[in-house]
Scaffold this motif. Structure first.
Motif, mmCIF file in Angstrom:
data_model
loop_
_atom_site.group_PDB
_atom_site.id
_atom_site.type_symbol
_atom_site.label_atom_id
_atom_site.label_comp_id
_atom_site.label_asym_id
_atom_site.label_seq_id
_atom_site.Cartn_x
_atom_site.Cartn_y
_atom_site.Cartn_z
ATOM 1 N N PHE A 97 0.937 -1.173 0.089
ATOM 2 C CA PHE A 97 -0.046 0.164 -0.152
ATOM 3 C C PHE A 97 0.807 1.335 -0.132
ATOM 4 C CE2 PHE A 97 -2.069 -3.278 2.842
ATOM 5 C CZ PHE A 97 -2.890 -3.617 1.658
ATOM 6 N N GLY A 98 0.898 1.947 -1.091
ATOM 7 C CA GLY A 98 1.612 3.216 -1.143
ATOM 8 C C GLY A 98 3.013 3.082 -1.604
ATOM 9 N N SER A 99 3.438 4.164 -2.139
ATOM 10 C CA SER A 99 4.872 3.959 -2.741
ATOM 11 C C SER A 99 5.560 5.576 -2.567
ATOM 12 C CB SER A 99 4.813 4.095 -4.393
ATOM 13 O OG SER A 99 4.107 4.912 -4.998
ATOM 14 N N ASP A 100 5.613 5.815 -1.375
ATOM 15 C CA ASP A 100 6.222 6.956 -0.855
ATOM 16 C C ASP A 100 7.619 6.782 -0.499
ATOM 17 O OD1 ASP A 100 3.922 8.700 -1.467
ATOM 18 O OD2 ASP A 100 3.070 8.075 0.461
ATOM 19 N N THR A 101 8.396 7.898 -0.359
ATOM 20 C CA THR A 101 9.627 7.540 0.523
ATOM 21 C C THR A 101 9.324 7.482 1.878
ATOM 22 O OG1 THR A 101 9.762 10.076 0.832
ATOM 23 C CG2 THR A 101 10.759 9.160 -1.202
ATOM 24 N N VAL A 102 10.584 6.842 2.665
ATOM 25 C CA VAL A 102 10.353 7.080 4.033
ATOM 26 C C VAL A 102 10.044 8.268 4.783
ATOM 27 C CG1 VAL A 102 11.627 6.353 6.211
ATOM 28 C CG2 VAL A 102 11.914 4.749 4.165
ATOM 29 N N ASP A 103 10.548 9.249 4.209
ATOM 30 C CA ASP A 103 10.657 10.697 4.621
ATOM 31 C C ASP A 103 8.949 11.183 4.495
ATOM 32 O OD1 ASP A 103 11.037 13.146 5.534
ATOM 33 O OD2 ASP A 103 11.024 13.928 3.414
ATOM 34 N N GLU A 104 8.293 10.555 3.541
ATOM 35 C CA GLU A 104 6.822 11.054 3.437
ATOM 36 C C GLU A 104 5.837 9.923 3.556
ATOM 37 O OE1 GLU A 104 7.225 12.731 -0.680
ATOM 38 O OE2 GLU A 104 7.800 14.360 -0.032
ATOM 39 N N ALA A 105 6.161 8.689 4.066
ATOM 40 C CA ALA A 105 5.524 7.665 4.301
ATOM 41 C C ALA A 105 4.138 7.883 4.963
ATOM 42 C CB ALA A 105 6.111 6.454 4.566
ATOM 43 N N ASP A 106 2.922 7.332 4.671
ATOM 44 C CA ASP A 106 1.878 7.392 5.602
ATOM 45 C C ASP A 106 2.055 6.204 6.588
ATOM 46 O OD1 ASP A 106 -0.564 6.770 6.659
ATOM 47 O OD2 ASP A 106 -1.733 7.614 4.841
ATOM 48 N N VAL A 107 2.049 6.516 7.781
ATOM 49 C CA VAL A 107 2.358 5.586 8.821
ATOM 50 C C VAL A 107 1.240 4.428 8.726
ATOM 51 C CG1 VAL A 107 2.229 5.051 11.353
ATOM 52 C CG2 VAL A 107 3.477 7.096 10.532
ATOM 53 N N MET A 113 0.289 -2.797 6.037
ATOM 54 C CA MET A 113 1.114 -3.769 5.389
ATOM 55 C C MET A 113 1.557 -4.609 6.616
ATOM 56 S SD MET A 113 3.205 -1.707 2.216
ATOM 57 C CE MET A 113 3.523 -0.239 2.973
ATOM 58 N N TYR A 114 1.967 -4.110 7.579
ATOM 59 C CA TYR A 114 2.451 -4.968 8.561
ATOM 60 C C TYR A 114 1.572 -6.014 9.301
ATOM 61 C CZ TYR A 114 5.913 -6.631 12.151
ATOM 62 O OH TYR A 114 6.868 -7.440 12.957
ATOM 63 N N ASP A 115 0.179 -5.487 9.337
ATOM 64 C CA ASP A 115 -0.896 -6.255 9.822
ATOM 65 C C ASP A 115 -1.263 -7.400 8.848
ATOM 66 O OD1 ASP A 115 -2.719 -7.086 11.672
ATOM 67 O OD2 ASP A 115 -4.140 -5.249 11.214
ATOM 68 N N VAL A 116 -1.385 -6.989 7.776
ATOM 69 C CA VAL A 116 -1.731 -8.236 6.781
ATOM 70 C C VAL A 116 -0.475 -9.054 6.524
ATOM 71 C CG1 VAL A 116 -1.475 -7.025 4.457
ATOM 72 C CG2 VAL A 116 -3.029 -8.859 4.919
ATOM 73 N N ASN A 117 0.487 -8.865 6.139
ATOM 74 C CA ASN A 117 1.772 -9.316 5.700
ATOM 75 C C ASN A 117 2.365 -10.256 6.884
ATOM 76 O OD1 ASN A 117 2.280 -8.718 2.901
ATOM 77 N ND2 ASN A 117 2.020 -6.574 3.382
ATOM 78 N N VAL A 118 2.659 -9.599 7.997
ATOM 79 C CA VAL A 118 3.120 -10.239 9.069
ATOM 80 C C VAL A 118 2.412 -10.554 10.253
ATOM 81 C CG1 VAL A 118 5.196 -9.974 10.686
ATOM 82 C CG2 VAL A 118 5.062 -8.895 8.596
ATOM 83 N N LEU A 119 1.610 -9.866 10.779
ATOM 84 C CA LEU A 119 0.496 -10.382 12.074
ATOM 85 C C LEU A 119 -0.480 -11.115 11.338
ATOM 86 C CD1 LEU A 119 0.295 -6.980 14.013
ATOM 87 C CD2 LEU A 119 1.994 -8.661 14.171
ATOM 88 N N GLY A 120 -0.979 -10.994 10.244
ATOM 89 C CA GLY A 120 -2.052 -11.814 9.559
ATOM 90 C C GLY A 120 -1.431 -13.238 9.417
ATOM 91 N N LEU A 121 -0.049 -13.420 9.085
ATOM 92 C CA LEU A 121 0.490 -14.522 8.855
ATOM 93 C C LEU A 121 0.635 -15.234 10.178
ATOM 94 C CD1 LEU A 121 3.778 -15.127 6.855
ATOM 95 C CD2 LEU A 121 3.619 -15.957 9.145
ATOM 96 N N LEU A 122 0.907 -14.468 11.345
ATOM 97 C CA LEU A 122 1.296 -15.057 12.751
ATOM 98 C C LEU A 122 -0.331 -15.403 13.126
ATOM 99 C CD1 LEU A 122 2.795 -15.488 15.334
ATOM 100 C CD2 LEU A 122 1.942 -12.838 15.900
#
Length: 260
Positions: A97-107, A113-122
């Motif tokens: 989700f999204g393609s911003d730089t780290v400086d401008e990324a949407d938290v 992304m972490y919730d679905v790709n990592v915590l969802g897997l867990l």
């Protein structure tokens, strides 16, 4: 629902595929069904997985991997379908989700992304481990990415999540050593599916198309599903730790041949 019968040695083996409503997930459900597995197709979009389950003789299970109660319902469906045993779990649900730089990324994009790709897997792995153990020959196969090996500009959130997917996979292999469960990761490079890039760019079709512009023969969902089915059908004593699969045109994240 009438189930399709396949080869005798695989007929009663059960598989779960998360994110089965489209792309790699749907292709994987088809490939595993063709290999003889009874497949539980898990995803949020029930209309799609119901049609897929009917097509392959499997079962549709509505599941949001970011929701504890939904994952618990999936575990209950697995217990019913496989008499308490599960042979293959494909943790495929994910996304960028999204393609911003780290400086401008949407938290919030990073959190999603972490919730679905990592915590969802867990969540799914924890819920289904008892059924995998009960099978006496289980496989956890996590769908990672080459983004879990090499970072690139404007991909910080996704590469971080997929690096975490790789780390979780490696940790599970260590922790489950000695149990009748294999742990594998299939990590695709450039795959052209109908939704991945479109979702990443917030529905901007032109931006999504530009990702694959001029690339001769990027991977298809079927290519990745074929690799997953191959891993899933190895003998019980054979563990494929990781399988990185890229199109011939992609030598690396930043080295892609394009025809202009």
């Amino acid at each position: 629902m009438t189930e399709t019968h396949h080869s005798t040695d695989q007929r009663t083996r059960t598989a779960v595929v998360t994110g089965a409503s489209s792309g790699i997930g749907a292709a994987t459900a088809r490939a595993l069904a063709a290999a003889g597995f009874h497949v539980l197709c898990a995803a949020r979009r029930t209309d799609r997985i119901e049609a897929l389950a009917e097509e392959i003789g499997g079962r549709a299970v509505a599941c949001d991997v970011t929701d504890d109660a939904s994952v618990a319902a999936l575990a209950a469906a697995v217990a019913e379908a496989g008499d308490g045993a599960l042979h293959v779990l494909v943790n495929n649900a994910g996304g960028a989700f999204g393609s911003d730089t780290v400086d401008e990324a949407d938290v919030e994009d990073w959190r999603a992304m972490y919730d679905v790709n990592v915590l969802g897997l867990l969540r799914v792995t924890q819920a289904l481990l008892p059924a995998l153990r009960a099978s006496g020959d289980g496989l956890i196969l996590n769908v990672g990415s080459t983004a879990g090996r090499v970072s690139y500009e404007k991909g910080g959130g996704y590469t971080a999540a997929k690096h975490a997917t790789k780390a979780v996979t490696q940790t599970l292999r260590l922790e489950l050593n000695g149990e009748p469960i294999r742990v594998s990761e299939v990590a695709p490079g450039m795959v052209h599916t109908e939704e991945f890039a479109l979702v990443r760019f917030g529905g901007d079709q032109a931006a999504a198309d530009a990702v694959y512009d001029g690339v001769p023969d990027p991977l298809s969902a079927d290519d990745v599903a074929d690799a997953i089915a191959w891993v899933a059908t190895r003998p019980a004593h054979v563990n494929i730790d990781e399988l990185v699969i890229k199109p011939r045109a992609q030598a690396a994240q930043h080295k892609v041949h394009r025809i202009r």
